[in-house]
Write a protein that holds these residues in place. Sequence first.
Motif, PDB file in Angstrom:
ATOM      1  N   LEU A  28       0.879  -1.204  -0.087  1.00  0.00           N
ATOM      2  CA  LEU A  28      -0.122   0.063  -0.062  1.00  0.00           C
ATOM      3  C   LEU A  28       1.020   1.248  -0.087  1.00  0.00           C
ATOM      4  O   LEU A  28       0.636   2.132  -0.613  1.00  0.00           O
ATOM      5  CB  LEU A  28      -0.913   0.088   1.187  1.00  0.00           C
ATOM      6  N   ALA A  29       1.864   1.142   0.993  1.00  0.00           N
ATOM      7  CA  ALA A  29       2.870   2.417   0.881  1.00  0.00           C
ATOM      8  C   ALA A  29       3.483   2.563  -0.495  1.00  0.00           C
ATOM      9  O   ALA A  29       3.645   3.785  -0.857  1.00  0.00           O
ATOM     10  CB  ALA A  29       4.090   1.940   1.918  1.00  0.00           C
ATOM     11  N   LEU A  30       3.837   1.619  -1.242  1.00  0.00           N
ATOM     12  CA  LEU A  30       4.501   1.497  -2.599  1.00  0.00           C
ATOM     13  C   LEU A  30       3.571   2.420  -3.266  1.00  0.00           C
ATOM     14  O   LEU A  30       3.955   2.911  -4.302  1.00  0.00           O
ATOM     15  CB  LEU A  30       4.857   0.045  -2.805  1.00  0.00           C
ATOM     16  N   ARG A  31       2.252   1.609  -3.401  1.00  0.00           N
ATOM     17  CA  ARG A  31       1.442   2.063  -4.410  1.00  0.00           C
ATOM     18  C   ARG A  31       0.961   3.697  -4.212  1.00  0.00           C
ATOM     19  O   ARG A  31       0.984   4.561  -5.134  1.00  0.00           O
ATOM     20  CB  ARG A  31       0.011   1.248  -4.367  1.00  0.00           C
ATOM     21  N   LEU A  32       0.903   4.145  -2.885  1.00  0.00           N
ATOM     22  CA  LEU A  32       0.415   5.392  -2.820  1.00  0.00           C
ATOM     23  C   LEU A  32       1.847   6.534  -3.143  1.00  0.00           C
ATOM     24  O   LEU A  32       1.478   7.570  -3.665  1.00  0.00           O
ATOM     25  CB  LEU A  32       0.397   5.839  -1.150  1.00  0.00           C
ATOM     26  N   VAL A  33       2.844   6.060  -3.079  1.00  0.00           N
ATOM     27  CA  VAL A  33       4.185   6.685  -3.240  1.00  0.00           C
ATOM     28  C   VAL A  33       4.119   7.049  -4.810  1.00  0.00           C
ATOM     29  O   VAL A  33       4.383   7.975  -5.561  1.00  0.00           O
ATOM     30  CB  VAL A  33       5.386   6.348  -2.793  1.00  0.00           C
ATOM     31  N   LYS A  34       3.903   5.805  -5.549  1.00  0.00           N
ATOM     32  CA  LYS A  34       3.708   5.678  -6.990  1.00  0.00           C
ATOM     33  C   LYS A  34       2.642   6.663  -7.411  1.00  0.00           C
ATOM     34  O   LYS A  34       2.931   7.490  -8.500  1.00  0.00           O
ATOM     35  CB  LYS A  34       3.564   4.387  -7.550  1.00  0.00           C
TER      36      LYS A  34
ATOM     37  N   HIS B 249      -9.157  13.731  -0.929  1.00  0.00           N
ATOM     38  CA  HIS B 249      -8.039  13.463  -1.682  1.00  0.00           C
ATOM     39  C   HIS B 249      -6.976  12.939  -0.527  1.00  0.00           C
ATOM     40  O   HIS B 249      -7.119  13.438   0.674  1.00  0.00           O
ATOM     41  CB  HIS B 249      -7.455  14.696  -2.325  1.00  0.00           C
ATOM     42  N   LEU B 250      -6.223  11.932  -1.058  1.00  0.00           N
ATOM     43  CA  LEU B 250      -5.238  11.256   0.164  1.00  0.00           C
ATOM     44  C   LEU B 250      -4.153  12.327   0.083  1.00  0.00           C
ATOM     45  O   LEU B 250      -3.709  12.885  -0.908  1.00  0.00           O
ATOM     46  CB  LEU B 250      -4.808   9.851  -0.530  1.00  0.00           C
ATOM     47  N   VAL B 251      -3.624  12.730   1.175  1.00  0.00           N
ATOM     48  CA  VAL B 251      -2.261  13.572   1.399  1.00  0.00           C
ATOM     49  C   VAL B 251      -1.245  12.523   1.901  1.00  0.00           C
ATOM     50  O   VAL B 251      -1.557  12.156   3.240  1.00  0.00           O
ATOM     51  CB  VAL B 251      -2.605  14.593   2.263  1.00  0.00           C
ATOM     52  N   LEU B 252       0.022  12.487   1.316  1.00  0.00           N
ATOM     53  CA  LEU B 252       1.114  11.854   1.974  1.00  0.00           C
ATOM     54  C   LEU B 252       1.787  12.944   2.782  1.00  0.00           C
ATOM     55  O   LEU B 252       2.550  13.665   2.253  1.00  0.00           O
ATOM     56  CB  LEU B 252       2.012  11.127   0.901  1.00  0.00           C
ATOM     57  N   ARG B 253       1.891  12.858   4.122  1.00  0.00           N
ATOM     58  CA  ARG B 253       2.363  13.737   5.102  1.00  0.00           C
ATOM     59  C   ARG B 253       3.748  13.312   5.195  1.00  0.00           C
ATOM     60  O   ARG B 253       4.663  14.119   5.813  1.00  0.00           O
ATOM     61  CB  ARG B 253       1.679  13.670   6.390  1.00  0.00           C
ATOM     62  N   ASP B 254       4.264  12.175   5.213  1.00  0.00           N
ATOM     63  CA  ASP B 254       5.579  11.709   5.569  1.00  0.00           C
ATOM     64  C   ASP B 254       6.116  10.599   4.337  1.00  0.00           C
ATOM     65  O   ASP B 254       5.834   9.508   4.732  1.00  0.00           O
ATOM     66  CB  ASP B 254       5.745  11.235   6.859  1.00  0.00           C
ATOM     67  N   VAL B 255       6.570  11.219   3.237  1.00  0.00           N
ATOM     68  CA  VAL B 255       6.705  10.333   2.145  1.00  0.00           C
ATOM     69  C   VAL B 255       8.016   9.524   2.603  1.00  0.00           C
ATOM     70  O   VAL B 255       8.004   8.058   2.348  1.00  0.00           O
ATOM     71  CB  VAL B 255       7.075  11.066   0.813  1.00  0.00           C
ATOM     72  N   VAL B 256       8.619  10.058   3.139  1.00  0.00           N
ATOM     73  CA  VAL B 256      10.191   9.098   3.871  1.00  0.00           C
ATOM     74  C   VAL B 256       9.736   8.104   4.698  1.00  0.00           C
ATOM     75  O   VAL B 256      10.161   6.921   4.441  1.00  0.00           O
ATOM     76  CB  VAL B 256      11.035  10.095   4.543  1.00  0.00           C
ATOM     77  N   ALA B 257       8.790   8.227   5.556  1.00  0.00           N
ATOM     78  CA  ALA B 257       8.416   6.993   6.495  1.00  0.00           C
ATOM     79  C   ALA B 257       7.758   6.170   5.666  1.00  0.00           C
ATOM     80  O   ALA B 257       8.065   4.973   5.730  1.00  0.00           O
ATOM     81  CB  ALA B 257       7.549   7.554   7.401  1.00  0.00           C
ATOM     82  N   LEU B 258       6.844   6.411   4.453  1.00  0.00           N
ATOM     83  CA  LEU B 258       6.167   5.569   3.784  1.00  0.00           C
ATOM     84  C   LEU B 258       7.300   4.682   2.693  1.00  0.00           C
ATOM     85  O   LEU B 258       7.120   3.530   2.848  1.00  0.00           O
ATOM     86  CB  LEU B 258       5.218   6.088   2.857  1.00  0.00           C
ATOM     87  N   ARG B 259       8.139   5.312   2.466  1.00  0.00           N
ATOM     88  CA  ARG B 259       9.068   4.761   1.375  1.00  0.00           C
ATOM     89  C   ARG B 259       9.925   3.611   2.374  1.00  0.00           C
ATOM     90  O   ARG B 259      10.115   2.566   1.761  1.00  0.00           O
ATOM     91  CB  ARG B 259      10.268   5.921   1.019  1.00  0.00           C
ATOM     92  N   SER B 260      10.065   3.798   3.588  1.00  0.00           N
ATOM     93  CA  SER B 260      11.141   3.280   4.567  1.00  0.00           C
ATOM     94  C   SER B 260      10.165   1.705   4.641  1.00  0.00           C
ATOM     95  O   SER B 260      10.987   0.533   5.029  1.00  0.00           O
ATOM     96  CB  SER B 260      11.338   3.701   5.683  1.00  0.00           C
ATOM     97  N   LEU B 261       9.008   1.799   4.326  1.00  0.00           N
ATOM     98  CA  LEU B 261       8.222   0.768   4.395  1.00  0.00           C
ATOM     99  C   LEU B 261       8.364  -0.585   3.345  1.00  0.00           C
ATOM    100  O   LEU B 261       8.122  -1.700   3.514  1.00  0.00           O
ATOM    101  CB  LEU B 261       6.840   0.722   4.546  1.00  0.00           C
TER     102      LEU B 261
END
Length: 236
Positions: free
Chosen positions: A161-167, A221-233
């Motif tokens: 899910l983190a990967l899809r959101l970042v993409k 709309h979804l807002v990614l507030r911490d992309v770095v933390a999502l990426r680390s997943l």
Amino acid sequence: MTRPPRRLDLMKRDALLTSPFFQNMLHHELDELIAVSTDHRVPRGAIIFSKGDAGTSMMVVLMGQVRVGSSTLDGREVTLNLMGPGEIFGEFSLLDGKPRSADAVAAEATTLMVLERRVFLPFLVRHEGLVERLLVVLCDRLRKTSVALEEISLLGLPARLALRLVKLAEDYGAEGPGGMRISLKLSQRDLSTLVASTRESVNKQLRVWRESGLVATQDGHLVLRDVVALRSLFES
Ligand code: CMP
């Protein structure tokens, strides 16, 4: 005497020129293609075609958005691709003459340009550059499908899910005061079909991330507030 292009045809030409697939073509070549195409307007939620249907045409999205995917009788769904203006779909059946490999549904009110095999194949034969770009589209779809298969087999739901959101943020995001805002309005059902999971599991995961400040929702709309933390997943 050849008649000058109509206003609508000029709009179509402009739309095609924004597409990596068509943008290297000359204006008169695009006009030739437009002249042999038909338009198809579909309201949001309408089925454009279903998996297994006979298909002899390929579509170009002029406006709106199309979701390509499959569903089971018990209601489970998977999204294979979301296509916006300038993107093509339906090219498999156009090329191999077999039934449609997936369902296509209008995710928004959509205008399509429809190209029939009997006019498009002779056109392709006369335009080598277009054949090359069609092969690039097919390779790109195969690559993305391989990656998706790998993700489903190797990653757990939080990482997928983190990967899809970042993409999605890379493709459809804009930096705002609260973080990266995804311009597509995605329901939890949409998201669950993109990560091959259930709506309940996606809902639960998003709630955890909302509470820990990784994501937020603004006007649907979804807002990614911490992309770095999502990426680390998903990056190791
Ligand atoms: P067609 O089989 O004619 O109809 C369904 C369309 O969905 C197909 O052509 C492609 O345009 C598109 N499609 C099918 N599978 C995928 C995939 N794995 N990735 C991206 N697009 C796909």
